[in-house]
Design a protein around this motif. Structure first.
Motif, PDB file in Angstrom:
ATOM      1  N   LEU A   3      68.999  55.276  71.847  1.00  0.00           N
ATOM      2  CA  LEU A   3      70.338  55.788  71.552  1.00  0.00           C
ATOM      3  C   LEU A   3      70.860  56.559  72.754  1.00  0.00           C
ATOM      4  O   LEU A   3      70.068  57.064  73.548  1.00  0.00           O
ATOM      5  N   ASN A   7      74.047  61.574  72.025  1.00  0.00           N
ATOM      6  CA  ASN A   7      74.612  61.178  70.729  1.00  0.00           C
ATOM      7  C   ASN A   7      74.316  62.261  69.705  1.00  0.00           C
ATOM      8  O   ASN A   7      73.210  62.388  69.195  1.00  0.00           O
ATOM      9  N   ASP A   9      75.115  62.443  66.782  1.00  0.00           N
ATOM     10  CA  ASP A   9      74.903  61.922  65.441  1.00  0.00           C
ATOM     11  C   ASP A   9      73.485  61.375  65.270  1.00  0.00           C
ATOM     12  O   ASP A   9      73.150  60.864  64.222  1.00  0.00           O
ATOM     13  N   SER A  10      72.664  61.459  66.304  1.00  0.00           N
ATOM     14  CA  SER A  10      71.358  60.807  66.188  1.00  0.00           C
ATOM     15  C   SER A  10      70.494  61.557  65.166  1.00  0.00           C
ATOM     16  O   SER A  10      70.363  62.765  65.204  1.00  0.00           O
ATOM     17  N   ARG A 363      72.188  59.108  54.396  1.00  0.00           N
ATOM     18  CA  ARG A 363      72.934  59.044  55.652  1.00  0.00           C
ATOM     19  C   ARG A 363      72.644  57.746  56.376  1.00  0.00           C
ATOM     20  O   ARG A 363      71.643  57.082  56.106  1.00  0.00           O
ATOM     21  N   ALA A 364      73.494  57.421  57.308  1.00  0.00           N
ATOM     22  CA  ALA A 364      73.233  56.292  58.203  1.00  0.00           C
ATOM     23  C   ALA A 364      73.125  56.847  59.615  1.00  0.00           C
ATOM     24  O   ALA A 364      73.740  57.869  59.930  1.00  0.00           O
ATOM     25  N   ARG A 365      72.310  56.206  60.404  1.00  0.00           N
ATOM     26  CA  ARG A 365      72.219  56.638  61.808  1.00  0.00           C
ATOM     27  C   ARG A 365      73.256  55.854  62.610  1.00  0.00           C
ATOM     28  O   ARG A 365      73.267  54.618  62.586  1.00  0.00           O
ATOM     29  N   TYR A 366      74.119  56.548  63.326  1.00  0.00           N
ATOM     30  CA  TYR A 366      75.146  55.873  64.117  1.00  0.00           C
ATOM     31  C   TYR A 366      74.516  55.382  65.418  1.00  0.00           C
ATOM     32  O   TYR A 366      73.883  56.156  66.143  1.00  0.00           O
ATOM     33  N   VAL A 367      74.637  54.078  65.684  1.00  0.00           N
ATOM     34  CA  VAL A 367      74.006  53.531  66.890  1.00  0.00           C
ATOM     35  C   VAL A 367      75.036  52.889  67.832  1.00  0.00           C
ATOM     36  O   VAL A 367      74.674  52.206  68.781  1.00  0.00           O
ATOM     37  N   GLY A 368      76.324  53.119  67.545  1.00  0.00           N
ATOM     38  CA  GLY A 368      77.364  52.521  68.401  1.00  0.00           C
ATOM     39  C   GLY A 368      77.667  53.379  69.616  1.00  0.00           C
ATOM     40  O   GLY A 368      76.985  54.368  69.903  1.00  0.00           O
ATOM     41  N   ILE A 370      79.638  56.056  72.057  1.00  0.00           N
ATOM     42  CA  ILE A 370      80.298  57.342  71.801  1.00  0.00           C
ATOM     43  C   ILE A 370      81.175  57.729  72.993  1.00  0.00           C
ATOM     44  O   ILE A 370      81.082  57.132  74.073  1.00  0.00           O
TER      45      ILE A 370
END
Ligand code: CMC
Length: 380
Positions: A3, A7, A9-10, A363-368, A370
């Protein structure tokens, strides 16, 4: 997966498919996947399978107790009286049949039935839930009768659920073994821990959405071929294989092309599914009564060919298929039949969720990407 370092959001690595995650406590059913044991409210389904009726299972899931004679009679009467649909719902089914699958029609029916119910406090919810248990079976029978342009057969509340359903579906009295076979099927598929459709019902109920919204979610989730839709696909495969001698080549091709073989594999069971031996025994009895063993023997040969190649467990859907087909139920009604059984577990789970609710919100892990540079639309 790597990631971006900054990030914000990680969060920890997600567990794909939530495998092994325990999402809640339940008093309803427990699955021991290592030993192949399924229990409803502490009772081993090996004891319940051939010795009880579907109505007793409903009592068990709703009351956490097996019923005495009086409670069983009351439950049989309540579910029997619920096997009625409003005329408008029958008109909607008439509009839909032939244009969409029975399972899609059933999802719509469950949703529409919600319009006929009031919002009630939790203590008054069990009778509303039981109405849905009765109505779903009538809806399945009516979907079938209308698409075949056959007259609708009214429910007889004095009869048991399995017997009356077969009568409403086929327009004739079923034999004792047919009633026993459907009862067994309905008992065995009534609940199974946090399977995908039950989980989706509980997620919906967890927002305090109403019962019919939760069950509509569940019916939609059940329809997929990796869950309730597998029974139909398993029967299609047995019919396509057609003879014992074709099984080896068919299964080898399936493995070579990395296809999933329907009715095999399970997220929780490491040995054969607890329900399988009972379904297999009953399917065999049904086909013996018909004096027509060919398709059952093809099913057995497919199972052997799969296991000779890979230690994959046989799941509930594989022998459900010849059992339901042996009851002259068309394959596209197999998943609606699964819903007709699982409605007992779904509604019991929704009640359990409401009694001790907390919003289910993982939750979801954001992997896009940033920190992307914003450009007004005329510059894109
Ligand atoms: N046919 C061929 N190989 C299979 C099958 C199968 N049906 N099921 C699992 N495998 C293999 C899979 O290829 C994988 O092998 P490898 O490790 O060598 O790559 C291994 O077993 C693990 O499979 P998975 O897909 O990662 O397992 P999962 O826990 O994600 O999936 C399943 C479970 C039920 C979705 C899957 O077994 C499947 O798609 N089965 C066919 C559909 C089916 O019968 N569904 C009904 C499930 S039981 C009733 C219900 O819950 O509704």
């Amino acid at each position: 997966m790597s990631l971006p370092k900054d990030n914000k959001d990680s969060i920890p690595e997600p567990v794909k498919g939530l495998e092994g995650i325990v999402a809640a406590d339940t008093n309803l059913s427990s699955v021991n996947g290592e030993k192949g044991i399924l229990r409803y409210c502490g009772y081993n389904i090996d004891d319940l399978a051939f010795n009880t009726t579907f109505e007793e299972t409903i009592c068990l899931l709703y009351d956490n107790e097996l019923p005495n004679q009086e409670r069983l009679e009351e439950m049989t009467k309540k579910v029997g009286e619920a096997r009625v649909l409003p005329d408008e719902v029958i008109r909607i089914i008439t509009e839909l049949v032939g244009k969409t699958s029975p399972m899609s029609t059933l999802r719509t029916v469950v949703s529409v039935l919600g319009h006929y119910e009031k919002n009630v406090p939790l203590k008054e919810l069990p009778p509303k839930a039981l109405r849905l248990v009765g109505q779903i079976s009538t809806a399945v029978a009516i979907i079938h009768r209308l698409r075949k342009k056959l007259p609708i057969i009214e429910a007889d509340p004095s009869k048991g659920h399995a017997e009356d359903f077969l009568r409403m579906l086929h327009g004739k009295e079923p034999t004792k073994i047919q009633v026993d076979a459907l009862n067994l099927y309905l008992i065995l598929l009534a609940d199974h821990g946090f399977n995908a459709s039950t989980f989706s019902a509980r997620v919906t109920a967890g927002t305090l959405a109403n019962l019919h919204s939760a069950i509509t979610s569940a019916v939609g989730t059940l329809s997929g071929p990796l869950h309730g839709g597998a029974n139909e696909k398993a029967m299609d495969m047995i019919i396509e294989v057609g003879t014992k001698k074709n099984a080896s080549k068919y299964i080898q091709n399936a493995f070579d092309s990395k296809q999933k073989i329907m009715g095999f594999g399970h997220r929780v069971y490491k040995v054969d599914d607890a329900r399988k031996p009972h379904l297999k025994k009953m399917a065999k009895k049904l086909w013996e009564e018909k004096n027509e063993m060919k398709l059952f023997e093809v099913a057995e040969e497919i199972e052997k060919q799969v296991k000779d190649r890979k230690p994959i467990i046989t799941n509930v859907d594989f022998y459900s298929a010849p059992l339901l087909y042996g009851l002259d139920i068309p394959t596209d009604l197999f998943t609606p039949l699964f819903a007709m059984s699982r409605i007992a577990g779904w509604t019991a789970h929704v009640l359990e969720q409401y009694r001790n609710n907390r919003l289910i919100r993982p939750r979801a892990r954001y992997v896009g990407q940033i920190d992307r540079t914003f450009r007004p639309i005329e510059q894109r």
